[in-house]
Design a protein around this motif. Sequence first.
Motif, PDB file in Angstrom:
ATOM      1  N   SER A 224       0.835  -1.209   0.000  1.00 63.46           N
ATOM      2  CA  SER A 224       0.000   0.000   0.000  1.00 63.46           C
ATOM      3  C   SER A 224       0.866   1.253   0.000  1.00 63.46           C
ATOM      4  O   SER A 224       0.550   2.246  -0.663  1.00 63.46           O
ATOM      5  CB  SER A 224      -0.952  -0.003   1.202  1.00 63.46           C
ATOM      6  OG  SER A 224      -0.239   0.039   2.425  1.00 63.46           O
ATOM      7  N   VAL A 229      -1.518   3.798  -1.993  1.00 63.59           N
ATOM      8  CA  VAL A 229      -2.947   3.552  -1.811  1.00 63.59           C
ATOM      9  C   VAL A 229      -3.446   4.402  -0.646  1.00 63.59           C
ATOM     10  O   VAL A 229      -2.796   4.484   0.408  1.00 63.59           O
ATOM     11  CB  VAL A 229      -3.220   2.058  -1.528  1.00 63.59           C
ATOM     12  CG1 VAL A 229      -4.732   1.804  -1.468  1.00 63.59           C
ATOM     13  CG2 VAL A 229      -2.580   1.187  -2.600  1.00 63.59           C
ATOM     14  N   ASP A 233      -9.293   5.308  -2.266  1.00 62.08           N
ATOM     15  CA  ASP A 233      -9.141   4.407  -3.409  1.00 62.08           C
ATOM     16  C   ASP A 233     -10.118   3.239  -3.354  1.00 62.08           C
ATOM     17  O   ASP A 233     -10.570   2.819  -2.276  1.00 62.08           O
ATOM     18  CB  ASP A 233      -7.715   3.849  -3.461  1.00 62.08           C
ATOM     19  CG  ASP A 233      -6.715   4.842  -4.021  1.00 62.08           C
ATOM     20  OD1 ASP A 233      -7.036   5.500  -5.029  1.00 62.08           O
ATOM     21  OD2 ASP A 233      -5.621   4.972  -3.447  1.00 62.08           O
ATOM     22  N   LEU A 235     -10.063  -0.670  -4.996  1.00 68.24           N
ATOM     23  CA  LEU A 235      -9.175  -1.632  -5.654  1.00 68.24           C
ATOM     24  C   LEU A 235     -10.004  -2.730  -6.313  1.00 68.24           C
ATOM     25  O   LEU A 235     -10.719  -3.467  -5.615  1.00 68.24           O
ATOM     26  CB  LEU A 235      -8.214  -2.250  -4.634  1.00 68.24           C
ATOM     27  CG  LEU A 235      -6.997  -1.418  -4.208  1.00 68.24           C
ATOM     28  CD1 LEU A 235      -7.413  -0.119  -3.514  1.00 68.24           C
ATOM     29  CD2 LEU A 235      -6.100  -2.237  -3.285  1.00 68.24           C
ATOM     30  N   ALA A 253      -5.642  -3.246   0.610  1.00 68.90           N
ATOM     31  CA  ALA A 253      -6.744  -2.287   0.749  1.00 68.90           C
ATOM     32  C   ALA A 253      -7.055  -2.048   2.224  1.00 68.90           C
ATOM     33  O   ALA A 253      -7.255  -0.907   2.658  1.00 68.90           O
ATOM     34  CB  ALA A 253      -7.977  -2.806   0.017  1.00 68.90           C
ATOM     35  N   CYS A 280     -13.375   2.412  -9.897  1.00 73.37           N
ATOM     36  CA  CYS A 280     -12.132   1.879  -9.331  1.00 73.37           C
ATOM     37  C   CYS A 280     -10.945   2.725  -9.773  1.00 73.37           C
ATOM     38  O   CYS A 280     -10.865   3.173 -10.918  1.00 73.37           O
ATOM     39  CB  CYS A 280     -11.928   0.427  -9.773  1.00 73.37           C
ATOM     40  SG  CYS A 280     -13.189  -0.700  -9.148  1.00 73.37           S
ATOM     41  N   LEU A 282      -7.616   1.520  -8.913  1.00 76.81           N
ATOM     42  CA  LEU A 282      -6.515   0.578  -9.095  1.00 76.81           C
ATOM     43  C   LEU A 282      -7.077  -0.777  -9.484  1.00 76.81           C
ATOM     44  O   LEU A 282      -8.148  -1.168  -9.020  1.00 76.81           O
ATOM     45  CB  LEU A 282      -5.696   0.449  -7.799  1.00 76.81           C
ATOM     46  CG  LEU A 282      -5.021   1.717  -7.280  1.00 76.81           C
ATOM     47  CD1 LEU A 282      -4.609   1.554  -5.826  1.00 76.81           C
ATOM     48  CD2 LEU A 282      -3.809   2.064  -8.133  1.00 76.81           C
ATOM     49  N   GLY A 310      -2.289   0.291 -10.829  1.00 76.93           N
ATOM     50  CA  GLY A 310      -2.466  -1.107 -10.436  1.00 76.93           C
ATOM     51  C   GLY A 310      -1.217  -1.872 -10.834  1.00 76.93           C
ATOM     52  O   GLY A 310      -0.164  -1.292 -11.134  1.00 76.93           O
TER      53      GLY A 310
END
Length: 548
Positions: A224, A229, A233, A235, A253, A280, A282, A310
């Motif tokens: 992360s 992240v 966010d 995912l 996450a 989304c 990522l 991603g």
Amino acid sequence: MRVIDNQTIGALLSAQAGARGDKPALVDGDGKVRYTFGQLNDGARRVASALLALGAGRGENAAIWAPNMPLYLDVAFGCAKAGVPLVMANTNFRAYELEQVLRQTEAATLFVADGAGRPGEFPEILRELCPELADAPPGRLAAARLPHLRRVVFLGDESRPGMFSWPEFLALAAGAEEARVTACEAAVVAEDVFAILLTSGTTGTPKGAMLTHANFFYVAATVSGCLGVSPGDRLCIPLPFFHAYGFGMVLTALAAGAAVVALDRFRAPELLQAIEGARCSLVFGTPTMYVAALEELARREYDLSSLRGGNTAGAFCPPELAEAVIGRMGAREFGVFFGMTEAYCTINRPDDPPERRVGTIGRAMPGMEVRVVDPRTGLEAPAGTAGELCVRGPAVMKGYYKMPEATAKAIDADGWLHSGDLARADADGYCVVTGRIKDLIIRGGENIFPAEIEEFLFTHPKVAEAQVVGVPCDYYGEDVVAFVRLKDGCTATSLELKRYCRERIAIIKVPAKFFFVDSYPLTASGKVQKFRLRELAARMLAEEADRG
């Protein structure tokens, strides 16, 4: 991620529930919130309480056999809080594999879903293995073929012979003392085993890799951090939860307080719909998933404007594929990540130069050591020279469950995990995987790396995917064979592809034979089973020889 004293998965969830209790933790592909962090934590505590009421606890293992579904997370985090290692069984398993894994891991409790495609398929297979279920009171199973298994919990509302339904199981938690669950969770330590994950089966019989709470806590915090992240966010995770990559991204996450958007199984239209519908930012998947997504994107437009990045892992990713994900899907921070069931290893960061994000597997994750060694001498190979990739550090598994010899073979006395992957590293530590040691083709004394030929074949305008293997050859010892999947609507001949190769790469690398296929034999996590391709190539070549 806020640092917490007890670096366990249960404590991590409790911390996020306290800090972000009303924020989304699990979101459907259409954007509907299924669980907040508070609800996820409450569900996990109920599961832990029910397990304790059943007598399950430290010293025994549980298993789950289910596709991606919300209850999967209740079970996983509930077992984490109860201190019960969870065996995550592959949804592609059938009776033989399931029996093998449950016996090997000595699972005492099994959580089973209805199926992963055909309704009722999992209970049907389980009844084949355990006919004793028909007459057993729930929680008191005594099965000849699965002597350790005592409890089966069905992940559904219906009653099944010999099994607790999900409501019946949760009812066991009613009236339980909250303090008991809290005390049990506090007794779990970072070095305890959180999950037993099965190796992918690309080479044969799976082994149970023991991953500790500390292993996954490190991965969640580090990945992360490397990817930046944040709580805002979302995912997108089309990967199976039972896979190290899939569940690792779920925990990534969790560590960041971000939301997971999970698919029950991978389908390219549903992946793109989820990115669009849930906005989304990522996405994570195997190269084969991205190939299918790009083909779907060529047929229909999707709004992917929310996507910023991603990564991909699980198999070799040609640079051209990574570039296409960045260019056509708009994932400008997209990169390549490398790991295995036994350990996470290297990662690309969003601020890495673009050519390195698409052309390498990145450099060692913070806190991890990576080196490339000569497989024959064990000495570190010079920069730019191919050798076996070895890793050491906090992401490396504890070992294989009750397989000390296999563990000693994988992890040497100095703590280095030998990956079995061939790679080379440059002076800055960026690595490129060139193949598996077992996949190395030695043709007439020359070492040939299949990944290099696969990457080259991907440059042909008609080729969607390519897999290269070696087959026995009387003259050269081994020869090169390619299995090619063409892009939709394209046709090609072996002669056409051979000419393309001969004009551009060394003659020793030109495949002696091309086989055109519509698909590849895959593990449930999306890895190509090359040993099956070698078997198929040998059989097809033998049939051609018999026909004269």
